[in-house]
Design a protein around this motif. Structure first.
Motif, PDB file in Angstrom:
ATOM      1  N   ALA A 174       0.824  -1.204   0.000  1.00  0.00           N
ATOM      2  CA  ALA A 174       0.000   0.000   0.000  1.00  0.00           C
ATOM      3  C   ALA A 174       0.864   1.261   0.000  1.00  0.00           C
ATOM      4  O   ALA A 174       0.552   2.243  -0.681  1.00  0.00           O
ATOM      5  N   ALA A 175       1.962   1.235   0.756  1.00  0.00           N
ATOM      6  CA  ALA A 175       2.866   2.396   0.779  1.00  0.00           C
ATOM      7  C   ALA A 175       3.490   2.621  -0.588  1.00  0.00           C
ATOM      8  O   ALA A 175       3.632   3.763  -1.040  1.00  0.00           O
ATOM      9  N   ALA A 176       3.863   1.538  -1.264  1.00  0.00           N
ATOM     10  CA  ALA A 176       4.424   1.666  -2.614  1.00  0.00           C
ATOM     11  C   ALA A 176       3.401   2.249  -3.575  1.00  0.00           C
ATOM     12  O   ALA A 176       3.724   3.105  -4.408  1.00  0.00           O
ATOM     13  N   ALA A 177       2.129   1.811  -3.454  1.00  0.00           N
ATOM     14  CA  ALA A 177       1.072   2.323  -4.337  1.00  0.00           C
ATOM     15  C   ALA A 177       0.854   3.819  -4.138  1.00  0.00           C
ATOM     16  O   ALA A 177       0.472   4.525  -5.084  1.00  0.00           O
ATOM     17  N   CYS A 178       1.115   4.322  -2.929  1.00  0.00           N
ATOM     18  CA  CYS A 178       0.968   5.755  -2.670  1.00  0.00           C
ATOM     19  C   CYS A 178       1.930   6.586  -3.518  1.00  0.00           C
ATOM     20  O   CYS A 178       1.691   7.780  -3.751  1.00  0.00           O
ATOM     21  N   VAL A 179       3.016   5.969  -3.974  1.00  0.00           N
ATOM     22  CA  VAL A 179       3.982   6.653  -4.844  1.00  0.00           C
ATOM     23  C   VAL A 179       3.741   6.292  -6.309  1.00  0.00           C
ATOM     24  O   VAL A 179       3.684   7.168  -7.178  1.00  0.00           O
ATOM     25  N   THR A 180       3.598   5.022  -6.598  1.00  0.00           N
ATOM     26  CA  THR A 180       3.546   4.583  -7.997  1.00  0.00           C
ATOM     27  C   THR A 180       2.263   5.009  -8.700  1.00  0.00           C
ATOM     28  O   THR A 180       2.295   5.331  -9.893  1.00  0.00           O
ATOM     29  N   VAL A 181       1.137   5.015  -7.987  1.00  0.00           N
ATOM     30  CA  VAL A 181      -0.129   5.392  -8.640  1.00  0.00           C
ATOM     31  C   VAL A 181      -0.115   6.854  -9.100  1.00  0.00           C
ATOM     32  O   VAL A 181      -0.388   7.136 -10.273  1.00  0.00           O
ATOM     33  N   PRO A 182       0.206   7.835  -8.228  1.00  0.00           N
ATOM     34  CA  PRO A 182       0.262   9.216  -8.735  1.00  0.00           C
ATOM     35  C   PRO A 182       1.382   9.441  -9.749  1.00  0.00           C
ATOM     36  O   PRO A 182       1.218  10.243 -10.678  1.00  0.00           O
ATOM     37  N   ALA A 183       2.511   8.731  -9.614  1.00  0.00           N
ATOM     38  CA  ALA A 183       3.589   8.887 -10.591  1.00  0.00           C
ATOM     39  C   ALA A 183       3.146   8.390 -11.961  1.00  0.00           C
ATOM     40  O   ALA A 183       3.399   9.041 -12.993  1.00  0.00           O
ATOM     41  N   ALA A 184       2.473   7.241 -11.994  1.00  0.00           N
ATOM     42  CA  ALA A 184       1.968   6.715 -13.268  1.00  0.00           C
ATOM     43  C   ALA A 184       0.899   7.633 -13.842  1.00  0.00           C
ATOM     44  O   ALA A 184       0.842   7.865 -15.062  1.00  0.00           O
ATOM     45  N   LEU A 185       0.040   8.167 -12.982  1.00  0.00           N
ATOM     46  CA  LEU A 185      -0.997   9.090 -13.442  1.00  0.00           C
ATOM     47  C   LEU A 185      -0.384  10.346 -14.038  1.00  0.00           C
ATOM     48  O   LEU A 185      -0.857  10.867 -15.066  1.00  0.00           O
ATOM     49  N   PHE A 186       0.679  10.849 -13.401  1.00  0.00           N
ATOM     50  CA  PHE A 186       1.369  12.035 -13.935  1.00  0.00           C
ATOM     51  C   PHE A 186       1.893  11.755 -15.342  1.00  0.00           C
ATOM     52  O   PHE A 186       1.666  12.543 -16.267  1.00  0.00           O
ATOM     53  N   MET A 187       2.583  10.642 -15.529  1.00  0.00           N
ATOM     54  CA  MET A 187       3.170  10.322 -16.830  1.00  0.00           C
ATOM     55  C   MET A 187       2.092  10.147 -17.893  1.00  0.00           C
ATOM     56  O   MET A 187       2.214  10.662 -19.020  1.00  0.00           O
ATOM     57  N   ALA A 188       1.023   9.440 -17.550  1.00  0.00           N
ATOM     58  CA  ALA A 188      -0.034   9.187 -18.521  1.00  0.00           C
ATOM     59  C   ALA A 188      -0.764  10.475 -18.897  1.00  0.00           C
ATOM     60  O   ALA A 188      -1.069  10.711 -20.074  1.00  0.00           O
ATOM     61  N   THR A 189      -1.020  11.337 -17.906  1.00  0.00           N
ATOM     62  CA  THR A 189      -1.750  12.576 -18.185  1.00  0.00           C
ATOM     63  C   THR A 189      -0.899  13.561 -18.970  1.00  0.00           C
ATOM     64  O   THR A 189      -1.393  14.227 -19.892  1.00  0.00           O
ATOM     65  N   VAL A 190       0.384  13.665 -18.620  1.00  0.00           N
ATOM     66  CA  VAL A 190       1.273  14.546 -19.380  1.00  0.00           C
ATOM     67  C   VAL A 190       1.333  14.109 -20.844  1.00  0.00           C
ATOM     68  O   VAL A 190       1.321  14.931 -21.762  1.00  0.00           O
ATOM     69  N   TRP A 191       1.385  12.797 -21.072  1.00  0.00           N
ATOM     70  CA  TRP A 191       1.377  12.318 -22.461  1.00  0.00           C
ATOM     71  C   TRP A 191       0.063  12.669 -23.149  1.00  0.00           C
ATOM     72  O   TRP A 191       0.056  13.153 -24.277  1.00  0.00           O
ATOM     73  N   LEU A 192      -1.053  12.448 -22.471  1.00  0.00           N
ATOM     74  CA  LEU A 192      -2.366  12.607 -23.095  1.00  0.00           C
ATOM     75  C   LEU A 192      -2.662  14.044 -23.484  1.00  0.00           C
ATOM     76  O   LEU A 192      -3.164  14.305 -24.588  1.00  0.00           O
ATOM     77  N   ILE A 193      -2.363  14.993 -22.614  1.00  0.00           N
ATOM     78  CA  ILE A 193      -2.766  16.376 -22.890  1.00  0.00           C
ATOM     79  C   ILE A 193      -1.623  17.261 -23.362  1.00  0.00           C
ATOM     80  O   ILE A 193      -1.859  18.370 -23.851  1.00  0.00           O
ATOM     81  N   HIS A 194      -0.395  16.776 -23.245  1.00  0.00           N
ATOM     82  CA  HIS A 194       0.754  17.671 -23.399  1.00  0.00           C
ATOM     83  C   HIS A 194       1.788  17.129 -24.393  1.00  0.00           C
ATOM     84  O   HIS A 194       2.000  17.708 -25.457  1.00  0.00           O
ATOM     85  N   SER A 195       2.388  16.003 -24.074  1.00  0.00           N
ATOM     86  CA  SER A 195       3.554  15.542 -24.832  1.00  0.00           C
ATOM     87  C   SER A 195       3.219  14.951 -26.199  1.00  0.00           C
ATOM     88  O   SER A 195       4.005  15.074 -27.136  1.00  0.00           O
TER      89      SER A 195
END
Length: 385
Positions: free
Chosen positions: A306-327
């Motif tokens: 659960a502690a790992a998911a607290c980091v990996t989930v928002p990090a993955a969301l950041f990468m996916a969203t930056v690609w979708l709307i920006h990169s």
């Protein structure tokens, strides 16, 4: 004597962020930091549902007020004394809002939040009314629609005070979409003259400030753990992996300029609205690193997964969203387009690595950067040849 608030030209040369705008951003990041601290505390205590929901609601208020001002300033910044004073009032409002964040998280008491938001919104309404006084025709009607829409929505937010505390999320479900609809309704006849390069710079600067706050939060977490005699060897992998994630996030976001994509309101609105997830996930990475540090030092009430998911989930969301709307607007060919989506899935998969999830996610994020640089270099070499 105040000057008339005339619209600035969209093709104005050398249009850059002003010192007042940078000061404005720094005040807003105080509220972002307050929401992040409460999110980290809720996650570490094993209350993810309460923490994530509260964070999403509070971050919406901060992000939306920041975004409204940024687009207004891009079109109507006069930088005269009256404009500065009204902007400083908005900044005071966000500091009041930040002071109410702990109470909102702990007791679902949004009284201070509502008052701080009221101060910000009334100041913004005053700015739009001032612009309306200097405009004519369709441009004036646009400014008046903004002022009216914001006023109506602020009345709707009274539900935060009147509704039972358990029903507060429903107020956001109803009034939040109303807020999001105001720009589209206000500019349906005539759009404001926002400046593409200036807007791209404003969003980029706020991204930098949020990433800086993420590093600061992670550093304080490591320092606190060390003060409590946690082992440095246990904390270093988390701290190092978190640092790699933040560095990669910077590189990914600023890999290519985006202002040329912002040619119309439709493109710009989708891009601007999507930054709710970009900013929110970037700040949440810092909260997640805090939780991972607490788990590594034995102070958190949740599992390593659960502690790992607290980091990996928002990090993955950041990468996916930056690609979708920006990169993706600057990517050429399937290989370049697939780098960030694939790496975001790999970052999620790192959750399974347990204590090594954060450093593994950091290495994957750096791999995304390396792959992007390599593919871009190859493409440029091919074009030259």
């Amino acid at each position: 004597m105040p000057v008339l608030m005339r619209a600035r030209r969209r093709d104005e040369e050398h249009r850059t962020a002003t010192p007042l705008e940078l000061f404005f951003d720094l005040c807003f990041v105080v509220a972002v930091a307050a929401a992040g601290r409460q999110l980290a505390h809720a996650l570490a205590e094993g209350h993810p549902g309460h923490g994530v929901l509260g964070y999403l609601m509070l971050f919406f208020a901060v992000w939306w007020a920041w975004m409204n001002f940024s687009w207004f300033a891009s079109a109507y910044d006069t930088d005269d004394p009256l404009y500065r004073v009204v902007t400083l009032v908005q900044m005071a409002g966000v500091l009041v809002l930040a002071a109410g964040v702990p109470r909102a998280f702990a007791d679902s008491d949004f009284t201070v939040i509502w008052f701080g938001y009221l101060v910000m919104r009334l100041a913004m309404v005053a700015q739009w009314l001032r612009a309306a006084l200097a405009c004519r025709g369709a441009e004036r009607r646009t400014a008046l629609r903004y002022a009216l829409g914001m006023t109506v929505c602020q009345i709707g937010w009274l539900g935060l005070l009147a509704a039972p505390r358990g029903d507060v999320p429903w107020v956001f479900v109803v009034v939040g979409p109303m807020e999001l609809a105001v720009p589209a309704l206000a500019e349906r006849e005539r759009g404001t003259s926002w400046h593409p390069r200036h807007i791209a710079e404003r969003y980029g600067l706020f991204t930098l400030i949020v990433l800086g706050e993420t590093i600061a939060a992670a550093t304080l977490a490591v320092q606190s753990a060390l003060d409590e005699h946690a082992g440095l060897g246990t904390l270093l992998p988390v701290a190092g992996g978190g640092l790699l994630l933040v560095f990669a996030a910077y590189w990914i976001y600023f890999a290519a300029p985006v202002h040329q994509h912002l040619r119309s309101n439709r493109q710009a609105f989708l891009w601007g609205y999507g930054h709710y997830l970009v900013f929110g996930s970037a700040a949440a990475v810092g909260a997640g690193i805090e939780v991972a540090v607490e788990e590594a030092s034995g102070a958190a009430r949740l599992s390593a997964f659960a502690a790992a998911a607290c980091v990996t989930v928002p990090a993955a969301l950041f990468m996916a969203t930056v690609w979708l709307i920006h990169s993706r607007h600057q990517k050429r060919g399937p290989a370049q387009q697939l780098v960030l989506p694939v790496c975001s899935l790999l970052v999620l998969a790192c959750t399974l690595a347990g204590p090594w999830a954060v450093p593994a996610a950091g290495l994957v994020a750096c791999g995304a950067v390396a792959a992007g640089v390599s593919l871009t270099s190859r493409q440029e070499t091919a074009l030259v040849e």
